[in-house]
Design a protein around this motif. Structure first.
Motif, short mmCIF file in Angstrom:
data_model
loop_
_atom_site.label_atom_id
_atom_site.label_comp_id
_atom_site.label_asym_id
_atom_site.label_seq_id
_atom_site.Cartn_x
_atom_site.Cartn_y
_atom_site.Cartn_z
N LYS A 59 39.82 19.56 36.51
CA LYS A 59 40.12 20.39 37.69
C LYS A 59 39.75 21.85 37.50
N ASP A 60 39.78 22.35 36.26
CA ASP A 60 39.47 23.76 36.02
C ASP A 60 38.99 23.91 34.59
N ILE A 61 38.08 24.85 34.37
CA ILE A 61 37.55 25.11 33.04
C ILE A 61 37.21 26.58 32.91
N VAL A 62 37.45 27.14 31.71
CA VAL A 62 37.16 28.55 31.47
C VAL A 62 36.66 28.73 30.04
N PHE A 63 35.61 29.54 29.87
CA PHE A 63 35.14 30.00 28.56
C PHE A 63 35.35 31.50 28.52
N ALA A 76 37.94 28.44 24.80
CA ALA A 76 37.80 27.71 26.06
C ALA A 76 39.00 26.82 26.30
N ALA A 77 39.21 26.48 27.57
CA ALA A 77 40.27 25.55 27.94
C ALA A 77 39.87 24.85 29.22
N TYR A 78 40.32 23.61 29.36
CA TYR A 78 40.14 22.94 30.65
C TYR A 78 41.38 22.15 31.02
N LEU A 79 41.55 21.95 32.31
CA LEU A 79 42.70 21.28 32.91
C LEU A 79 42.24 19.96 33.52
N CYS A 127 34.72 22.34 39.28
CA CYS A 127 34.75 23.65 38.64
C CYS A 127 33.52 23.81 37.76
N ALA A 128 33.28 25.05 37.32
CA ALA A 128 32.14 25.31 36.44
C ALA A 128 32.43 26.54 35.58
N SER A 129 31.78 26.61 34.43
CA SER A 129 31.89 27.78 33.57
C SER A 129 30.63 27.87 32.71
N ILE A 130 30.47 29.00 32.01
CA ILE A 130 29.30 29.23 31.16
C ILE A 130 29.81 29.66 29.79
N ASP A 131 29.34 28.98 28.73
CA ASP A 131 29.85 29.29 27.40
C ASP A 131 29.10 30.47 26.78
N ASN A 132 29.44 30.80 25.54
CA ASN A 132 28.88 31.99 24.89
C ASN A 132 27.39 31.86 24.56
N ASN A 133 26.86 30.64 24.61
CA ASN A 133 25.43 30.43 24.39
C ASN A 133 24.69 30.19 25.71
N ASN A 134 25.37 30.47 26.81
CA ASN A 134 24.80 30.36 28.16
C ASN A 134 24.52 28.94 28.62
N VAL A 190 25.84 25.75 30.71
CA VAL A 190 26.72 25.59 31.86
C VAL A 190 27.55 24.32 31.70
N TRP A 191 28.86 24.44 31.93
CA TRP A 191 29.78 23.31 31.89
C TRP A 191 30.31 23.08 33.30
N VAL A 192 30.34 21.82 33.70
CA VAL A 192 30.80 21.46 35.04
C VAL A 192 31.87 20.37 34.93
N GLY A 193 33.00 20.60 35.59
CA GLY A 193 34.05 19.59 35.66
C GLY A 193 34.00 18.87 36.98
N THR A 194 34.12 17.55 36.94
CA THR A 194 34.06 16.74 38.16
C THR A 194 35.18 15.70 38.13
N SER A 195 35.24 14.90 39.19
CA SER A 195 36.21 13.81 39.25
C SER A 195 35.89 12.72 38.23
#
Length: 330
Positions: A54-58, A63-66, A305-312, A314-319
Motif C-alpha cells: 500500500k505504501d513504500i518509502v526510501f 526504506a519501509a513498506y506497508l 505506490c512508488a519510490s526511488i532508492d539511493n541508486n535511482n 524505481v520501486w512500485v507497490g501493487t495489489s
C-alpha cells in the motif's frame, strides 16, 4: 455543469500561464531519462509472506513498506534485504513516513465510525536491529481549533525540517486538507491547504478539499500537491494540482493546470535529490514528474505506490506485491 467546469479550469490555466509557472516546475528529462520512460521494465521482488503493497518509502538508504495486512517491513540496505519490523493488525493504516535515519516511523490511519472521530496516527521508535516501540499515538487535531480531523490520512512524508507532512481526504472526495505536524508528542496539524491560504494574491476560498498525492522535492522546500476541490456552484469536484516553494506557507501556492498531465495522482515517490519523481495516477498509470507517461513492463496488479532508492532504481507497490525496475533512472 460542463461549461462551468471548463470555465473554471480555463481561468486557472490562464492564471498559471500569467505567472510563468509552466516552464520551470520540474526538470525536463534528458535523453537517458527519456529512454527509460519509453521502456521501463520491472521484476517482481519475492519476499516471504508478501501481500499487496500500500505504501513504500526510501530515505537515505533506509526504506519501509506497508502491506494490506498492516505489516511494516524495513530495509537498512537500500532494499537488498527486507524484514518485518511491525505488525499493526486490528488497525487500518493508510500511509507511512520514515525519518531519514530510519530511527522513527510515522503511521497515518483513518477516522473511525463514519468520520465521527479524528484520524488516528502512531509514531514508533524503530532503531536498527531491534524491535519497534511505540513513542506516542492519538487522534489528529487542527491547530488553533483543537477540532478533530474527521478525515483519513491519504499520504505522509517525513521531511528535512523535522516535520511530518500529510494529505487528508474522505471517500466522498469532498473533505480534507494538507498540513504538517512536528512529531514530538503533539497531535496538532497546521493547515497548509491552498483553499485556506492566499493563491496568487486571491483571498482564501475555503472550498472543501480532498488532498491526495504530494511530494516535497528533496525533502526541503518545493511542494507539489494533487487536490480535488469541491465547487458548490458547479456541484462537482474539480482536480487542481498546485505547487509551492514554501510548503504551503502564506501566499505561496500556484496552480499547475496548464502543466499537469497526470490526472488524479494517488501517490508520488521521489529520489533523494528531488530531481526525479514517479507519479502513481488513476487508471493504473505511471508518470514521470507529472508530464511524461511511463511505458512500463513486467508489473502486475493495480498500482498503489512508488519510490526511488539511493541508486535511482524505481520501486512500485501493487495489489500483486513489490516490483523493482531493471535499470535506474539517470
Amino acid at each position: 455543469m460542463k461549461l462551468k467546469q471548463l470555465f473554471y479550469l480555463l481561468s486557472l490555466s490562464l492564471l498559471a500561464c500569467s505567472k510563468n509557472t509552466t516552464p520551470t516546475e520540474e526538470p525536463s528529462p534528458g535523453n537517458t531519462t527519456a529512454a527509460w520512460i519509453a521502456d521501463a521494465s520491472f521484476e517482481k521482488i519475492n519476499i516471504a509472506g508478501e501481500r499487496a503493497v500500500k505504501d513504500i518509502v526510501f530515505n537515505e538508504g533506509n526504506a519501509a513498506y506497508l502491506d494490506d495486512l498492516n505489516r511494516i517491513f524495513f530495509s537498512y540496505s537500500n532494499g537488498a534485504e527486507w524484514k518485518e519490523q511491525l505488525n499493526m493488525s486490528g488497525n487500518t493504516i493508510r500511509c507511512i513516513a520514515l525519518r531519514a535515519d530510519g530511527e522513527k516511523l510515522f503511521l497515518g490511519g483513518i477516522s473511525l465510525d463514519n468520520y465521527t472521530y479524528g484520524a488516528k496516527f502512531w509514531v514508533y521508535n524503530t532503531p536498527k536491529n531491534t524491535g519497534a516501540t511505540l513513542d506516542y499515538n492519538g487522534e489528529a487535531l487542527i491547530a488553533n481549533l483543537n477540532d478533530p480531523i474527521q478525515c483519513d490520512f491519504m499520504r505522509a512524508s517525513w521531511n528535512g525540517d523535522g516535520s511530518v507532512y500529510a494529505s487528508f481526504g474522505r471517500s466522498t472526495m469532498k473533505d480534507g486538507f494538507f498540513g504538517n505536524i512536528r512529531p514530538d508528542g503533539r497531535k496538532i496539524f497546521n493547515q497548509r491547504t491552498p483553499s485556506h491560504t492566499y493563491v496568487m494574491g486571491k483571498n482564501p476560498t475555503f472550498l472543501k478539499n480532498h488532498c491526495e498525492g504530494f511530494y516535497i522535492a528533496g525533502n526541503t522546500e518545493r511542494t507539489t500537491l494533487c487536490v480535488y476541490e469541491y465547487v458548490p456552484s458547479a456541484n462537482m469536484n474539480i482536480l487542481i494540482p498546485y505547487y509551492s516553494d514554501q510548503k504551503g506557507h502564506n501566499n505561496s501556492w500556484l496552480p499547475l493546470v496548464s502543466y499537469w498531465k497526470a490526472g488524479l495522482v494517488y501517490h508520488i515517490g521521489q529520489d533523494k535529490t528531488g530531481q526525479h519523481a514517479i507519479y502513481v495516477s488513476q487508471a493504473n498509470r505511471l508518470f514521470y514528474n507529472g508530464q511524461e507517461e511511463i511505458a512500463f513492463k513486467g508489473i502486475q496488479g493495480n498500482l498503489q505506490c512508488a519510490s526511488i532508492d539511493n541508486n535511482n532504481f524505481v520501486w512500485v507497490g501493487t495489489s500483486a506485491g513489490l516490483f523493482k525496475s531493471l535499470k535506474p533512472i539517470l
